[in-house]
Design an enzyme around this catalytic site. Sequence first.
Site, mmCIF file in Angstrom:
data_model
loop_
_atom_site.group_PDB
_atom_site.id
_atom_site.type_symbol
_atom_site.label_atom_id
_atom_site.label_comp_id
_atom_site.label_asym_id
_atom_site.label_seq_id
_atom_site.Cartn_x
_atom_site.Cartn_y
_atom_site.Cartn_z
ATOM 1 N N GLU A 131 -8.610 9.240 5.384
ATOM 2 C CA GLU A 131 -8.791 7.798 5.424
ATOM 3 C C GLU A 131 -9.116 7.355 6.835
ATOM 4 O OE1 GLU A 131 -6.208 5.442 2.581
ATOM 5 O OE2 GLU A 131 -4.811 6.839 3.490
ATOM 6 N N GLU A 132 -9.818 6.217 6.906
ATOM 7 C CA GLU A 132 -10.142 5.635 8.209
ATOM 8 C C GLU A 132 -8.892 5.254 8.984
ATOM 9 O OE1 GLU A 132 -9.183 2.330 8.602
ATOM 10 O OE2 GLU A 132 -8.518 2.333 6.509
ATOM 11 N N SER A 133 -7.780 5.036 8.288
ATOM 12 C CA SER A 133 -6.551 4.585 8.935
ATOM 13 C C SER A 133 -5.804 5.751 9.580
ATOM 14 C CB SER A 133 -5.668 3.875 7.918
ATOM 15 O OG SER A 133 -5.393 4.734 6.828
ATOM 16 N N ASP A 169 2.640 10.986 9.630
ATOM 17 C CA ASP A 169 1.547 11.303 8.701
ATOM 18 C C ASP A 169 0.171 10.956 9.257
ATOM 19 O OD1 ASP A 169 1.909 8.591 8.453
ATOM 20 O OD2 ASP A 169 2.223 8.582 6.282
ATOM 21 N N ARG A 170 0.115 10.135 10.304
ATOM 22 C CA ARG A 170 -1.195 9.791 10.880
ATOM 23 C C ARG A 170 -1.502 10.660 12.096
ATOM 24 N NH1 ARG A 170 -2.286 3.384 10.622
ATOM 25 N NH2 ARG A 170 -1.542 3.070 8.503
ATOM 26 N N SER A 220 6.286 3.553 8.750
ATOM 27 C CA SER A 220 5.129 4.245 9.309
ATOM 28 C C SER A 220 4.851 3.882 10.759
ATOM 29 C CB SER A 220 3.920 3.970 8.418
ATOM 30 O OG SER A 220 2.852 4.762 8.828
ATOM 31 N N HIS A 221 3.660 3.338 11.020
ATOM 32 C CA HIS A 221 3.212 3.053 12.382
ATOM 33 C C HIS A 221 3.723 1.709 12.878
ATOM 34 C CE1 HIS A 221 0.740 1.416 9.304
ATOM 35 N NE2 HIS A 221 0.329 0.490 10.140
ATOM 36 N N ARG A 255 -8.802 -6.921 7.322
ATOM 37 C CA ARG A 255 -9.477 -5.764 7.897
ATOM 38 C C ARG A 255 -10.970 -5.854 7.569
ATOM 39 N NH1 ARG A 255 -5.170 -2.978 9.591
ATOM 40 N NH2 ARG A 255 -3.552 -2.222 8.174
ATOM 41 N N ARG A 266 7.859 -2.706 2.637
ATOM 42 C CA ARG A 266 8.041 -2.822 4.092
ATOM 43 C C ARG A 266 8.402 -4.260 4.440
ATOM 44 N NH1 ARG A 266 3.105 0.996 6.344
ATOM 45 N NH2 ARG A 266 3.827 2.846 5.214
ATOM 46 N N THR A 272 0.836 -1.205 0.000
ATOM 47 C CA THR A 272 0.000 0.000 0.000
ATOM 48 C C THR A 272 0.868 1.251 0.000
ATOM 49 O OG1 THR A 272 -1.609 -1.220 1.342
ATOM 50 C CG2 THR A 272 -1.914 1.144 1.200
ATOM 51 N N ASP A 282 2.081 9.233 14.408
ATOM 52 C CA ASP A 282 2.706 7.913 14.286
ATOM 53 C C ASP A 282 4.202 7.988 13.979
ATOM 54 O OD1 ASP A 282 2.534 8.842 11.698
ATOM 55 O OD2 ASP A 282 2.238 6.857 10.853
ATOM 56 N N ASP A 340 6.116 8.024 11.336
ATOM 57 C CA ASP A 340 6.659 8.966 10.349
ATOM 58 C C ASP A 340 5.847 10.258 10.258
ATOM 59 O OD1 ASP A 340 4.493 7.615 9.219
ATOM 60 O OD2 ASP A 340 5.279 7.806 7.192
ATOM 61 N N LYS A 361 -0.584 12.437 3.695
ATOM 62 C CA LYS A 361 -1.397 12.779 4.852
ATOM 63 C C LYS A 361 -0.473 13.403 5.887
ATOM 64 C CE LYS A 361 -1.446 7.967 6.500
ATOM 65 N NZ LYS A 361 -0.890 7.161 5.401
ATOM 66 N N LYS A 376 10.101 3.998 0.411
ATOM 67 C CA LYS A 376 9.146 4.303 -0.657
ATOM 68 C C LYS A 376 9.648 5.498 -1.474
ATOM 69 C CE LYS A 376 5.750 7.296 1.533
ATOM 70 N NZ LYS A 376 4.328 7.565 1.678
HETATM 71 C C1 G16 Z 1 -0.563 3.537 4.484
HETATM 72 C C2 G16 Z 1 -1.204 4.241 3.327
HETATM 73 C C3 G16 Z 1 -2.622 4.595 3.668
HETATM 74 C C4 G16 Z 1 -3.389 3.363 4.089
HETATM 75 C C5 G16 Z 1 -2.672 2.706 5.245
HETATM 76 C C6 G16 Z 1 -3.291 1.388 5.648
HETATM 77 O O1 G16 Z 1 -0.440 4.409 5.559
HETATM 78 O O2 G16 Z 1 -0.508 5.409 2.970
HETATM 79 O O3 G16 Z 1 -3.187 5.159 2.528
HETATM 80 O O4 G16 Z 1 -4.685 3.698 4.465
HETATM 81 O O5 G16 Z 1 -1.345 2.433 4.867
HETATM 82 O O6 G16 Z 1 -3.190 0.502 4.578
HETATM 83 P P1 G16 Z 1 -3.557 -1.016 4.729
HETATM 84 O O7 G16 Z 1 -4.997 -1.038 5.158
HETATM 85 O O8 G16 Z 1 -3.326 -1.583 3.366
HETATM 86 O O9 G16 Z 1 -2.677 -1.611 5.799
HETATM 87 P P2 G16 Z 1 0.909 4.488 6.399
HETATM 88 O O10 G16 Z 1 0.626 5.492 7.478
HETATM 89 O O11 G16 Z 1 1.139 3.088 6.908
HETATM 90 O O12 G16 Z 1 1.942 4.924 5.417
#
Ligand code: G16
Length: 543
Positions: A363-365, A281-282, A113-114, A496, A22, A18, A277, A279, A376, A126
């Site tokens: 996004e919900e995430s 962005d969340r 990220s998280h 999910r 990773r 996504t 989080d 990095d 983000k 990335k």
């Molecule tokens: C990344 C993407 C987001 C996505 C999230 C969760 O976020 O940039 O757009 O919503 O992963 O993705 P998944 O549901 O496929 O795990 P981040 O903050 O991990 O870079």
Amino acid sequence: MTIREVPTTPFADQKPGTSGLRKKVPVFQQPGYAENFIQSIFDSLDGFTGEALVIGGDGRFHNREVIQAAIRMAAANGFGTILIGRGGILSTPAASHVIRRYGAFGGIILSASHNPGGPTEDFGIKYNISNGGPAPEKITDAIFARSTAIDRYLTLDSADVDLDRDGETRVGGAVVRIIDPVADYAALMEQLFDFDAIRALIGGGFRIAFDAMSAVTGPYATEILESRLGAPAGTVRNGVPLPDFGGHHPDPNLVHAKALYDEMMGPDAPDFGAASDGDGDRNLIIGKGLFVTPSDSLAMLAANAHLAPGYARGLAGIARSMPTSGAADKVAEGLGLPLFETPTGWKFFGNLLDAGKATICGEESAGTGSDHVREKDGLWAVLLWLNILAVRRQSVIEIAREHWQRFGRNYYARHDYEGVDSAAADTLMVELRGRLDALPGTGIGDLRIEAADDFAYHDPVDGSESRKQGIRILFEGGSRIVFRLSGTGTSGATIRVYIERYEPADGDLDRETGEAIADLIAAVETIAGIARHTGRTAPDVVT
Ligand code: G16
């Protein structure tokens, strides 16, 4: 300095997910692993000779080693300037801004990220393009294709660059410039938001608790919230980025930021709680006594954005990922704005933002952002909330209640089943896909399935198609269950399940979420057979 061509052989597992590649740190520590992926990025791009490349990371374990390798490789491949955040640090939104501000060709962002960090935890790479946003699928597909055939990478024999001292050095034909990671970003935030109003709010005794989770946002939040906005020292907790995030999981949700949540629900809660989080962005937003779901936060920010100077002219449109609740749709409808529904992944918002079709995305995430960058942006969301609170002079809970009374409320939860056997998860999805045509018209208890499909996205800007982006089960009355597999995990599969019930403005707006969606939760097993396929009888994480 002589450019060295190092022979290599492909690794079979370098398909970006996504958000980039990773993997566990030991995977990245294999000789040539990071180099192969970075060379595959460069080999998939055209026309960067003499151009600028931004490199930054969230400071996690292995960050500095990969940055040094990336500097040598970028110089050997012909980049003219390499911009690096001091200490190898750049939050993901700050990296996006630096790419845009300095007109760079692109950027390499080192982050998982998280996900947790440390010698046996996660790492990631990335590539972001010149608009500052994550590379679109066309490029990530090309990178993966190249990684399966790669036979050499280019590098130089040069000493490590001192990442901790601002200034310029030469590596081969490239100038490497170490820049302040915070300054440009903080200046951008001052342009967008009414810092005087927020300063006055804080000066009046408004209390903020910000948990940086020992991750990259610490220096940014300390500079902006404490130094520029006058919040007292200690407002930013866990503000020093650590390579292992202090042994914690830098994921700003109710599980991993539980201490903050408990405090915000307590008798002496601050007025506003937030976290970001790994990095940066969340974001997590918690008012005194109320957790604001990311989907609701997007809707509330969109409905109130005009109160901040950067958005005073109003919004061109709102975009949300498909599994994100429909709360933003109600705002778009109410304000007469276009609403775009994209697949999960911030990369899908880039075209809409570039074309001026959307101003705010979410996004919900736990991601929200706008056209100020192409990622983000956790701290941006916190500052927009603070700007709104400073103008409206109401509590978070009052703003939320008024919002629901106007637009209705989308009760919403996400259930994650983590570390599931990949084959079992795939079988579950294949079986569900196979039943999509048979589901409409059937019932489960009082619920009746109206439609069922596998979400496909047609990008209105470049016409590209993205299929199989998540299975939607739509019920009469507007409730919904969505199933998809995460694209960001590093071990096994994560299933999910996104569950949502819409309650109109004149309905019951004060229910407990779990109770409001209980019948839908019960229907999940009947529809997908998670226990049957995986042996799991309950989700690992509920957010
Ligand atoms: C990344 C993407 C987001 C996505 C999230 C969760 O976020 O940039 O757009 O919503 O992963 O993705 P998944 O549901 O496929 O795990 P981040 O903050 O991990 O870079």
